[in-house]
Write an enzyme that holds these catalytic residues in place. Structure first.
Site, PDB file in Angstrom:
ATOM      1  N   SER A  38       0.858  -1.188   0.000  1.00 55.22           N
ATOM      2  CA  SER A  38       0.000   0.000   0.000  1.00 55.22           C
ATOM      3  C   SER A  38       0.892   1.235   0.000  1.00 55.22           C
ATOM      4  CB  SER A  38      -0.872   0.026   1.260  1.00 55.22           C
ATOM      5  OG  SER A  38      -1.344   1.359   1.467  1.00 55.22           O
TER       6      SER A  38
ATOM      7  N   HIS B 212      -1.120  -1.614  -4.182  1.00 52.13           N
ATOM      8  CA  HIS B 212      -2.417  -1.352  -3.529  1.00 52.13           C
ATOM      9  C   HIS B 212      -2.613   0.155  -3.378  1.00 52.13           C
ATOM     10  CE1 HIS B 212      -5.741  -2.598  -0.852  1.00 52.13           C
ATOM     11  NE2 HIS B 212      -5.395  -1.603  -0.065  1.00 52.13           N
TER      12      HIS B 212
ATOM     13  N   ASP C 146      -4.884   3.049  -2.037  1.00 50.49           N
ATOM     14  CA  ASP C 146      -5.945   3.324  -1.048  1.00 50.49           C
ATOM     15  C   ASP C 146      -6.637   4.649  -1.326  1.00 50.49           C
ATOM     16  OD1 ASP C 146      -3.923   1.735   1.352  1.00 50.49           O
ATOM     17  OD2 ASP C 146      -5.939   1.107   0.793  1.00 50.49           O
TER      18      ASP C 146
ATOM     19  N   MET D  58      -9.476   7.215  -0.494  1.00 51.48           N
ATOM     20  CA  MET D  58     -10.325   7.564   0.650  1.00 51.48           C
ATOM     21  C   MET D  58     -11.068   8.869   0.342  1.00 51.48           C
ATOM     22  SD  MET D  58      -7.660   6.762   3.716  1.00 51.48           S
ATOM     23  CE  MET D  58      -6.921   5.134   3.848  1.00 51.48           C
TER      24      MET D  58
ATOM     25  N   HIS E 107      -8.314   0.083  -3.909  1.00 49.62           N
ATOM     26  CA  HIS E 107      -9.190  -0.145  -2.748  1.00 49.62           C
ATOM     27  C   HIS E 107      -9.994   1.130  -2.511  1.00 49.62           C
ATOM     28  CE1 HIS E 107      -9.332  -0.861   1.901  1.00 49.62           C
ATOM     29  NE2 HIS E 107     -10.521  -0.975   1.337  1.00 49.62           N
TER      30      HIS E 107
ATOM     31  N   MET F  20     -12.315   3.220  -0.560  1.00 51.16           N
ATOM     32  CA  MET F  20     -12.971   3.467   0.718  1.00 51.16           C
ATOM     33  C   MET F  20     -13.853   4.694   0.498  1.00 51.16           C
ATOM     34  SD  MET F  20      -9.679   2.595   3.044  1.00 51.16           S
ATOM     35  CE  MET F  20      -8.581   2.703   1.640  1.00 51.16           C
TER      36      MET F  20
ATOM     37  N   MET G   4     -10.533  -6.655   5.986  1.00 49.02           N
ATOM     38  CA  MET G   4      -9.753  -5.626   6.678  1.00 49.02           C
ATOM     39  C   MET G   4      -9.314  -6.161   8.033  1.00 49.02           C
ATOM     40  SD  MET G   4      -9.435  -3.141   4.642  1.00 49.02           S
ATOM     41  CE  MET G   4      -8.630  -1.982   5.752  1.00 49.02           C
TER      42      MET G   4
ATOM     43  N   ASP H  17      -5.590  -6.831   4.884  1.00 46.28           N
ATOM     44  CA  ASP H  17      -5.090  -5.461   4.748  1.00 46.28           C
ATOM     45  C   ASP H  17      -5.171  -4.734   6.088  1.00 46.28           C
ATOM     46  OD1 ASP H  17      -6.304  -2.630   2.718  1.00 46.28           O
ATOM     47  OD2 ASP H  17      -4.481  -2.928   3.906  1.00 46.28           O
TER      48      ASP H  17
HETATM   49  C1  DX5 Z   1      -6.212   1.379   5.552  1.00 44.97           C
HETATM   50  C2  DX5 Z   1      -5.763   0.893   4.182  1.00 44.97           C
HETATM   51  C3  DX5 Z   1      -4.605  -0.064   4.261  1.00 44.97           C
HETATM   52  C4  DX5 Z   1      -3.379   0.556   4.951  1.00 44.97           C
HETATM   53  C5  DX5 Z   1      -2.359  -0.540   5.210  1.00 44.97           C
HETATM   54  O1  DX5 Z   1      -7.487   1.946   5.439  1.00 44.97           O
HETATM   55  O2  DX5 Z   1      -6.812   0.221   3.514  1.00 44.97           O
HETATM   56  O3  DX5 Z   1      -4.266  -0.508   2.939  1.00 44.97           O
HETATM   57  O4  DX5 Z   1      -2.823   1.529   4.099  1.00 44.97           O
HETATM   58  O5  DX5 Z   1      -1.295   0.082   5.875  1.00 44.97           O
HETATM   59  P1  DX5 Z   1      -0.493  -0.713   7.015  1.00 44.97           P
HETATM   60  O6  DX5 Z   1       0.124  -1.910   6.312  1.00 44.97           O
HETATM   61  O7  DX5 Z   1       0.535   0.299   7.469  1.00 44.97           O
HETATM   62  O8  DX5 Z   1      -1.481  -1.102   8.064  1.00 44.97           O
HETATM   63 ZN    ZN Z   2      -6.238  -0.744   1.643  1.00 47.22          ZN
END
Ligand code: DX5
Ligand code: ZN
Length: 214
Positions: free
Chosen positions: A6, A31, A33, A35, A64, A66, A135, A173
């Site tokens: 990520s 990956h 992320d 948001m 991903h 969110m 998650m 994740d």
């Molecule tokens: C959190 C993300 C994850 C996060 C993982 O909402 O979906 O992908 O970035 O980061 P680490 O590996 O640092 O927990």
């Molecule tokens: Zn993620």
């Protein structure tokens, strides 16, 4: 176990270089992320940034979302270069039509379960997704601690996938590192998202190698 780093904890002022770094770790996909500041209390990046990243790497973009309303931007993410578009079961859009929309654009599909969402809620969609993401932290931030109590959920999903003979991959994740990746692999996960543990690793390539060996 495959690895999907990520980039949430990367240096965003050097994104192209960070992509080269991720590629050199030997990881299998990257990956991303996304948001929206509504579904999770954080705001990261969207289609314009993904489009800017696309020419810098051949890596598979594991996106991903969110987001409260992922369906509104499925076309934009597909156009920006997403290879797999992953929506949360808890989002405000209808799941089946949104997954069909992603498929209609020739992209791989995935669904994600927040910690409080039971495994069974994913069962009706297992025949139409390429991957399920469990998650192992509350979504929204990197650097959180692994929730080991999510492992029975991983195992329940693995058992259902095997029982129905489906080709669905199972990703975890959140808080994944050298110590927690084996726990997730033992529970039945086959792809590990690794963010902060990879970017902070002494030797990122060794970490990827160790997870590949699981
Ligand atoms: C959190 C993300 C994850 C996060 C993982 O909402 O979906 O992908 O970035 O980061 P680490 O590996 O640092 O927990
Ligand atoms: Zn993620």
């Amino acid at each position: 176990m495959d690895v999907s780093p990520s980039i949430l904890t990367c240096d965003f002022s050097a994104l192209a270089d960070e992509l080269v770094f991720v590629e050199h770790t030997g990881a299998d996909m990257v990956h991303l992320d996304v948001m929206d500041g509504v579904f999770v209390p954080n705001l990261s990046f969207g289609p314009p940034v993904i489009a800017a990243m696309r020419p810098h790497t051949e890596m598979f973009f594991d996106v991903h979302l969110m987001m409260q309303h992922p369906d509104r931007l499925v076309d934009a993410f597909a156009k920006a270069g997403a290879d797999m578009i992953n929506i949360h079961l808890e989002c405000a859009d209808p799941i089946r039509p949104t997954l069909e929309h992603i498929h209609s654009l020739g992209k791989k599909t995935a669904i994600t379960l927040k910690p409080a969402t039971p495994a069974e809620e994913a069962f009706p969609y297992l025949d139409m997704v390429d991957m399920v993401l469990v998650m192992t932290v509350e979504p929204g931030f990197g650097g959180q601690s692994f929730m080991a109590d999510m492992m029975p959920k991983v195992t329940a999903l693995r058992q259902e996938i095997v029982r129905r003979g489906l080709p669905v991959r199972l990703q975890v994740d959140g808080g994944i590192n050298a110590a927690t990746a084996p726990v997730a692999a033992a529970a039945g996960a086959d792809i590990a998202v690794i963010g902060s543990a990879l970017f902070n690793a002494e030797s990122p390539a060794d970490l990827v190698k160790a997870v590949h060996a699981l």
